[in-house]
Design a protein around this motif. Structure first.
Motif, PDB file in Angstrom:
ATOM      1  N   GLN A  22    -143.617  -0.273 -13.887  1.00  0.00           N
ATOM      2  CA  GLN A  22    -143.789  -0.896 -15.273  1.00  0.00           C
ATOM      3  C   GLN A  22    -142.195  -0.458 -16.057  1.00  0.00           C
ATOM      4  O   GLN A  22    -142.045   0.693 -16.387  1.00  0.00           O
ATOM      5  CB  GLN A  22    -144.723  -0.287 -15.943  1.00  0.00           C
ATOM      6  CG  GLN A  22    -145.098  -0.932 -17.412  1.00  0.00           C
ATOM      7  CD  GLN A  22    -145.521  -2.400 -17.168  1.00  0.00           C
ATOM      8  OE1 GLN A  22    -146.338  -2.663 -16.470  1.00  0.00           O
ATOM      9  NE2 GLN A  22    -145.094  -3.089 -18.213  1.00  0.00           N
ATOM     10  N   SER A  25    -140.861  -2.649 -18.318  1.00  0.00           N
ATOM     11  CA  SER A  25    -140.962  -3.264 -19.681  1.00  0.00           C
ATOM     12  C   SER A  25    -142.052  -2.784 -20.501  1.00  0.00           C
ATOM     13  O   SER A  25    -142.740  -1.772 -20.128  1.00  0.00           O
ATOM     14  CB  SER A  25    -140.799  -4.604 -19.493  1.00  0.00           C
ATOM     15  OG  SER A  25    -141.763  -5.364 -18.589  1.00  0.00           O
ATOM     16  N   THR A  26    -142.289  -3.416 -21.627  1.00  0.00           N
ATOM     17  CA  THR A  26    -143.401  -3.278 -22.542  1.00  0.00           C
ATOM     18  C   THR A  26    -144.627  -3.520 -21.787  1.00  0.00           C
ATOM     19  O   THR A  26    -144.915  -4.464 -21.169  1.00  0.00           O
ATOM     20  CB  THR A  26    -143.245  -4.062 -23.772  1.00  0.00           C
ATOM     21  OG1 THR A  26    -142.010  -3.646 -24.559  1.00  0.00           O
ATOM     22  CG2 THR A  26    -144.323  -3.639 -24.746  1.00  0.00           C
ATOM     23  N   ASP A  69    -149.020  -3.307 -22.591  1.00  0.00           N
ATOM     24  CA  ASP A  69    -149.922  -3.492 -23.324  1.00  0.00           C
ATOM     25  C   ASP A  69    -150.813  -2.102 -23.489  1.00  0.00           C
ATOM     26  O   ASP A  69    -151.070  -1.565 -22.664  1.00  0.00           O
ATOM     27  CB  ASP A  69    -150.930  -4.685 -22.923  1.00  0.00           C
ATOM     28  CG  ASP A  69    -150.104  -5.991 -22.957  1.00  0.00           C
ATOM     29  OD1 ASP A  69    -149.359  -6.222 -23.722  1.00  0.00           O
ATOM     30  OD2 ASP A  69    -150.830  -7.204 -22.423  1.00  0.00           O
ATOM     31  N   THR A  70    -151.256  -1.819 -24.743  1.00  0.00           N
ATOM     32  CA  THR A  70    -152.100  -0.607 -24.804  1.00  0.00           C
ATOM     33  C   THR A  70    -153.590  -1.053 -25.284  1.00  0.00           C
ATOM     34  O   THR A  70    -154.519  -0.082 -25.227  1.00  0.00           O
ATOM     35  CB  THR A  70    -151.268   0.221 -26.018  1.00  0.00           C
ATOM     36  OG1 THR A  70    -151.681  -0.518 -27.248  1.00  0.00           O
ATOM     37  CG2 THR A  70    -150.020   0.590 -25.642  1.00  0.00           C
ATOM     38  N   SER A 119    -154.142  -4.225 -20.425  1.00  0.00           N
ATOM     39  CA  SER A 119    -153.750  -3.044 -20.915  1.00  0.00           C
ATOM     40  C   SER A 119    -153.631  -2.130 -19.779  1.00  0.00           C
ATOM     41  O   SER A 119    -154.187  -2.351 -18.639  1.00  0.00           O
ATOM     42  CB  SER A 119    -154.375  -2.400 -21.934  1.00  0.00           C
ATOM     43  OG  SER A 119    -155.743  -1.971 -21.375  1.00  0.00           O
ATOM     44  N   THR A 172    -142.575   4.372 -13.722  1.00  0.00           N
ATOM     45  CA  THR A 172    -141.822   3.851 -14.851  1.00  0.00           C
ATOM     46  C   THR A 172    -140.485   4.712 -14.813  1.00  0.00           C
ATOM     47  O   THR A 172    -140.039   5.634 -14.077  1.00  0.00           O
ATOM     48  CB  THR A 172    -142.243   3.969 -15.888  1.00  0.00           C
ATOM     49  OG1 THR A 172    -141.638   3.325 -17.271  1.00  0.00           O
ATOM     50  CG2 THR A 172    -142.593   5.507 -16.576  1.00  0.00           C
ATOM     51  N   ARG A 217    -139.302   5.013 -18.137  1.00  0.00           N
ATOM     52  CA  ARG A 217    -139.175   5.091 -19.559  1.00  0.00           C
ATOM     53  C   ARG A 217    -139.942   6.630 -20.018  1.00  0.00           C
ATOM     54  O   ARG A 217    -141.011   6.550 -19.742  1.00  0.00           O
ATOM     55  CB  ARG A 217    -139.894   3.939 -20.424  1.00  0.00           C
ATOM     56  CG  ARG A 217    -139.041   2.659 -20.138  1.00  0.00           C
ATOM     57  CD  ARG A 217    -139.638   1.399 -20.726  1.00  0.00           C
ATOM     58  NE  ARG A 217    -140.148   1.549 -21.975  1.00  0.00           N
ATOM     59  CZ  ARG A 217    -140.212   0.709 -22.995  1.00  0.00           C
ATOM     60  NH1 ARG A 217    -140.369  -0.562 -22.355  1.00  0.00           N
ATOM     61  NH2 ARG A 217    -140.732   0.670 -24.122  1.00  0.00           N
ATOM     62  N   ASP A 229    -141.039   7.743 -22.641  1.00  0.00           N
ATOM     63  CA  ASP A 229    -142.188   7.713 -23.484  1.00  0.00           C
ATOM     64  C   ASP A 229    -143.502   7.277 -22.949  1.00  0.00           C
ATOM     65  O   ASP A 229    -144.536   7.663 -23.006  1.00  0.00           O
ATOM     66  CB  ASP A 229    -141.992   6.560 -24.738  1.00  0.00           C
ATOM     67  CG  ASP A 229    -141.658   5.344 -24.225  1.00  0.00           C
ATOM     68  OD1 ASP A 229    -141.105   5.267 -23.148  1.00  0.00           O
ATOM     69  OD2 ASP A 229    -141.964   4.154 -24.941  1.00  0.00           O
ATOM     70  N   TYR A 230    -143.470   6.420 -21.698  1.00  0.00           N
ATOM     71  CA  TYR A 230    -144.407   5.971 -21.032  1.00  0.00           C
ATOM     72  C   TYR A 230    -144.978   7.237 -20.252  1.00  0.00           C
ATOM     73  O   TYR A 230    -146.061   7.373 -19.732  1.00  0.00           O
ATOM     74  CB  TYR A 230    -144.217   4.892 -20.044  1.00  0.00           C
ATOM     75  CG  TYR A 230    -144.335   3.410 -20.745  1.00  0.00           C
ATOM     76  CD1 TYR A 230    -144.234   3.424 -21.905  1.00  0.00           C
ATOM     77  CD2 TYR A 230    -143.958   2.343 -20.030  1.00  0.00           C
ATOM     78  CE1 TYR A 230    -144.295   2.213 -22.575  1.00  0.00           C
ATOM     79  CE2 TYR A 230    -144.076   1.054 -20.601  1.00  0.00           C
ATOM     80  CZ  TYR A 230    -144.141   0.997 -21.924  1.00  0.00           C
ATOM     81  OH  TYR A 230    -144.256  -0.051 -22.493  1.00  0.00           O
TER      82      TYR A 230
END
Length: 381
Positions: A149, A151-152, A154-155, A160, A179, A181, A183-184
């Motif tokens: 993952q 990219s953005t 879904d939460t 999700s 990932t 990222r 934040d993920y």
């Protein structure tokens, strides 16, 4: 276009990649549904009234997407979405970095002697299926479903991360989300691992690719005056054993291979009211399970024994029972618990107990593998 069609009237999925559409007990099924659809088209019946819906990505996303059928001159079967936006849902572009990760997972798994494939669909019943970025077939039927993952994500909803991870686990696939990222990597909806943000040609190289978060080493420590950590339960020292996860780097290729071998596993670790999800070695997982079953309410030892033995004597609950039962006369004799507080009584490699043959990390006074309760029963301590 899509290869999986949901027939609303028949209540079945039609897999256009198979000659029998996935239903060998229904002969000439393609001719029936195709000729019926062509008849509807000749009579100008709207697509939404022809009983065919997308049974793949659109259905999984909770979208009702109507379809019609066509057959190419070369015999190729196709199902076409009525609306262009539904069609676009199936053709989301894959980045070069995403593709490089998929290829690396497959390569790492195959070097370790495991099979792997990309974009694998797994049936989950009559109306459902799971599509996995890369599925690794591990030891003894273990399946690791890698989801990259970048990219953005879904939460909420059926697409999700939490929902997809839960569905995979429910159907026997261990979800592994990776990932780049930060934040993920701090999210708690899956067992995330993270590497640094790297270009595709670096990810695809054979050199080392480091996982910088998501893998932990568990530190087991006694809450006494020598402890390096603060007590998580009280303002003073409670004397119990606590567990502190410590970040530890691991190579991505090793993570792929060792997770397939069952040597690195995902766990859920509770810290107060919070639950943290990360990966640990199977040895740490087993020690944590033993720790969770400890009996911290055992009665204290008599004063004389507390003075003779070292401080902080072990109060671990025995993990098994010996195969032999002591004589009736011995059952009424008082039992004195052995003191195995020293680290010399612990082995990081579980071995068969010399008495009951069940695995144990404990060692007796002779350095032989033995459960504490087995040794007590055998010696009549």
């Amino acid at each position: 276009m899509a290869n999986l069609v949901w027939h609303t009237k028949f209540g079945i999925h039609l897999d256009l990649t198979l000659d029998d559409l996935g239903h060998p007990n229904l002969p000439n099924l393609w001719s029936i549904v195709y000729d019926t659809d062509r008849l509807y088209a000749a009579r100008d019946i709207p697509v939404r009234e022809r009983d065919l819906q997308c049974g793949g990505i659109c259905q999984e996303a909770g979208v009702t997407a109507w379809m019609y059928l066509r057959q190419r001159a070369n015999g190729r079967r196709e199902a076409v979405h009525e609306r262009a936006e539904d069609e676009e849902r199936h053709t989301a572009p894959m980045t070069a970095e995403h593709r490089a990760y998929q290829e690396r997972i497959v390569r790492a798994a195959e070097i370790g002697g495991f099979s792997a494939d990309c974009e694998v669909r797994t049936r989950t019943g009559r109306r459902g299926w799971i599509q996995t970025d890369t599925l690794v077939q591990g030891e003894s039927g273990l399946r690791i479903g890698w989801e990259v993952q970048l990219s953005t994500a879904d939460t909420h909803g059926p697409r999700s991360v939490r929902s997809r991870a839960a569905r995979a686990a429910k159907h026997g696939i261990t979800p592994a989300w990776h990932t780049d990222r930060a934040d993920y990597a701090r999210r708690r909806d899956a067992h995330w691992t993270r590497s640094n943000n790297l270009p595709a040609h670096v990810i695809a190289r054979t050199g080392d690719l480091r996982v910088v978060s998501g893998f932990r080493a568990l530190d087991f420590w006694r809450c006494d005056g020598r402890a390096l950590y603060r007590c998580p339960d009280t303002q003073s020292r409670c004397g119990n054993v606590h567990v502190t996860p410590k970040p530890k780097d691991v190579l991505f290729d090793d993570l792929v291979r060792q997770s397939a071998a069952g040597l690195i596993v995902p766990i859920d670790h509770r810290d107060g009211s919070s639950t943290h999800r990360f990966w640990v070695t199977s040895t740490d997982r087993d020690r944590l399970e033993d720790h969770r079953h400890d009996n911290t309410n055992l009665p204290p030892l008599p004063d004389s024994e507390e003075e003779d033995g070292p401080a902080g004597a072990s109060r671990r609950r025995p993990t098994c029972r010996p195969a032999t039962v002591p004589p009736a006369s011995a059952q009424h004799m008082p039992v004195r618990l052995l003191d195995w507080n020293s680290s010399a009584h612990w082995s990081f490699e579980p071995q068969p107990c010399r008495h009951c043959s069940k695995p144990t990390n404990l060692l007796d006074d002779q350095g032989e593998p033995s459960h504490k309760v087995c040794a007590e029963a055998a010696t009549g301590a």
